[in-house]
Motif scaffolding. Sequence first.
Motif, PDB file in Angstrom:
ATOM      1  N   ARG A 118       0.736  -1.157   0.002  1.00  0.00           N
ATOM      2  CA  ARG A 118      -0.032  -0.024   0.168  1.00  0.00           C
ATOM      3  C   ARG A 118       0.808   1.439   0.093  1.00  0.00           C
ATOM      4  O   ARG A 118       1.514   1.172   0.633  1.00  0.00           O
ATOM      5  CB  ARG A 118      -0.851   0.049   1.105  1.00  0.00           C
TER       6      ARG A 118
ATOM      7  N   GLN B  22       0.214   4.002   1.406  1.00  0.00           N
ATOM      8  CA  GLN B  22       0.302   4.693   2.716  1.00  0.00           C
ATOM      9  C   GLN B  22       1.426   4.161   3.629  1.00  0.00           C
ATOM     10  O   GLN B  22       2.105   4.773   4.344  1.00  0.00           O
ATOM     11  CB  GLN B  22      -1.200   4.300   3.411  1.00  0.00           C
TER      12      GLN B  22
ATOM     13  N   GLY C  69      -2.894  -0.322  -4.218  1.00  0.00           N
ATOM     14  CA  GLY C  69      -1.410  -0.729  -4.001  1.00  0.00           C
ATOM     15  C   GLY C  69      -0.506  -0.941  -5.367  1.00  0.00           C
ATOM     16  O   GLY C  69      -1.017  -0.786  -6.210  1.00  0.00           O
TER      17      GLY C  69
END
Length: 228
Positions: A21, A23, A57
């Motif tokens: 991902r 993040q 992702g």
Amino acid sequence: MRRTDRLFDLIQILRDGRLHRAQDMANKLEVSIRTIYRDMDTLAASGVPVEGERGVGYMITAVITLPPLNLTLTELEALHLGMAIVGEAADEELQSAAKSLSAKIDAVLPEDRSAPPTGWGFAIYPFADAAKGFQHMPIIRAAIRSRQKLAITYRALDEEVSHRVIRPLQLEYWGRVWTCTVWCEMRSDFRVFRVDRIEESKILPELFVEEPGKTLADYMAKITPKEV
């Protein structure tokens, strides 16, 4: 952290072939998620076999390694040592020629030979930075051939200095930047060290034998993308 260093770190994260991902990568590299999105676009445009989309992702879809060339790694090292010297010369025409030659070599790096040779985009590394590691290359090559452990002093990208005992397994070329895949005795795990960030290296008298879970084959199996 310089952007070129961050791009290199992102490739190391993605090499395991798993879905990551944005993040999570942003948290690990301490940057914004928008920065990761821009970096992924840059890697894809540079020819890195990365696929994914925002909110889902990213993953690498092919093994990243140096494909067969007419040059051996040692010959390639010698070539780039010469380019490093020329690249720092005062002659602007020679500097331009060195950069052009580096870009042409980078263009053959993607393993997918059916794809256009768009290059990796890592020719933006300053020659002076890449040349820092050349002094250690003969020692590393000798240790790989003789299967001897190395003691190294390593300065990470965050400037943290550590002293490691490693089993050198393989040298790889990334477009002016060389790395060494190792088994790190301190971490009891595989690591990939940038050769230009090694400050000291010394061959130890201790030999190492291949042990299950610590070989180059084990490392390659670990990072090879899984078929889906």
